[in-house]
Write an enzyme that holds these catalytic residues in place. Structure first.
Site, mmCIF file in Angstrom:
data_model
loop_
_atom_site.group_PDB
_atom_site.id
_atom_site.type_symbol
_atom_site.label_atom_id
_atom_site.label_comp_id
_atom_site.label_asym_id
_atom_site.label_seq_id
_atom_site.Cartn_x
_atom_site.Cartn_y
_atom_site.Cartn_z
ATOM 1 N N HIS A 184 190.997 30.476 47.655
ATOM 2 C CA HIS A 184 190.190 31.489 46.961
ATOM 3 C C HIS A 184 191.083 32.576 46.372
ATOM 4 C CE1 HIS A 184 186.732 34.237 46.320
ATOM 5 N NE2 HIS A 184 187.616 35.168 46.662
ATOM 6 N N GLU A 185 192.024 33.068 47.162
ATOM 7 C CA GLU A 185 192.927 34.109 46.658
ATOM 8 C C GLU A 185 193.838 33.557 45.561
ATOM 9 O OE1 GLU A 185 192.205 36.997 47.334
ATOM 10 O OE2 GLU A 185 190.918 36.603 49.074
ATOM 11 N N HIS B 128 192.174 33.790 42.302
ATOM 12 C CA HIS B 128 192.314 35.079 41.616
ATOM 13 C C HIS B 128 193.629 35.145 40.847
ATOM 14 C CE1 HIS B 128 188.716 36.817 43.145
ATOM 15 N NE2 HIS B 128 189.114 36.862 44.412
ATOM 16 N N HIS C 159 194.107 35.751 36.838
ATOM 17 C CA HIS C 159 195.025 36.738 36.264
ATOM 18 C C HIS C 159 195.961 36.075 35.253
ATOM 19 C CE1 HIS C 159 198.047 40.252 37.072
ATOM 20 N NE2 HIS C 159 197.386 40.396 35.946
#
Length: 231
Positions: free
Chosen positions: A99-100, A103, A107
């Protein structure tokens, strides 16, 4: 001192929703962190693998203290995992790490909602500092000024939480796809367990948005009602 019953209902209602969301995610994590991933990969390893597969070589993967303190820091291009998820080889750890990493991909790909959220961090931080001043001081000195100020502040917070929803939902969707594609999580029980952890985490963002929306509407209602009384 008169306390608006509607405000009490809103306060305790949103608090109950937030506590329920927190209880759900902690319970799901505690349960499914006991389910080992058959791949044997750790959270740090899957995060690094996902970054490499997407051509992202300028993001560092680091560990930190504090259970479920995982986050991606776009300003420093750092993917931070709590020690349990950094070293963990269970489906919950891999789900959170992916999940991270989602991100970080957002980006890298200039995902619009993430860019909006990054741009809104500054003003959201400022209004977060204004709210206690307006709520505890200005409200009793000059309520006619405090109410629109609070409506504006909670409106900003509400919009920030609204922008956060697609950012988090998209990162979760990416995590599920990537983990299935890489084979880090096996189909069946492992995939189901990982999904339940990520879905429970998503509920916390929904709860935060509902809380901000409810508070914003409360002050808007009082602001509009106050103007009607003056006419």
């Amino acid at each position: 001192m008169f306390i608006d019953p509607l405000y009490l209902l809103l306060f305790f209602g949103t608090m109950a929703l937030s506590l329920f969301a927190s209880w759900r995610v902690k319970g799901a994590y505690a349960r499914y962190s006991q389910v080992p991933a058959s791949s044997g990969l750790s959270g740090a390893q899957i995060a690094q693998r996902i970054l490499d597969l997407n051509g992202i070589h300028d993001v560092a993967v680091r560990s930190t203290h504090g259970l479920l303190s995982d986050h991606y820091d776009p300003s420093n291009k750092t993917l931070v995992l709590c020690e349990e998820n950094y070293h963990g080889t269970n489906v919950a750890a891999l789900g959170v790490a992916a999940h991270e990493a989602g991100h970080a991909i957002q980006h890298h790909q200039l995902y619009a909602p993430l860019r909006w959220r990054m741009a809104a961090v500054g003003i959201t931080t400022i209004v977060g500092n204004i709210i206690p001043i307006a709520g505890l001081g200005l409200f009793y000195i000059a309520p006619k000024i405090a109410i629109p100020v609070l409506a504006f502040c909670f409106g900003v917070v509400m919009l920030f939480q609204l922008i956060t929803l697609p950012v988090e939902f998209d990162a979760t969707a990416r995590a599920k796809r990537i983990l299935a594609h890489t084979g880090a999580i096996a189909p069946g029980e492992e995939t189901t367990a990982m999904s339940k952890v990520l879905d429970a985490a998503a509920l916390t963002y929904v709860a935060a948005f509902i809380s901000a929306l409810g508070t914003f509407l409360y002050y808007v209602m009082h602001m509009v009602g106050g103007r009607s009384d003056e006419e």
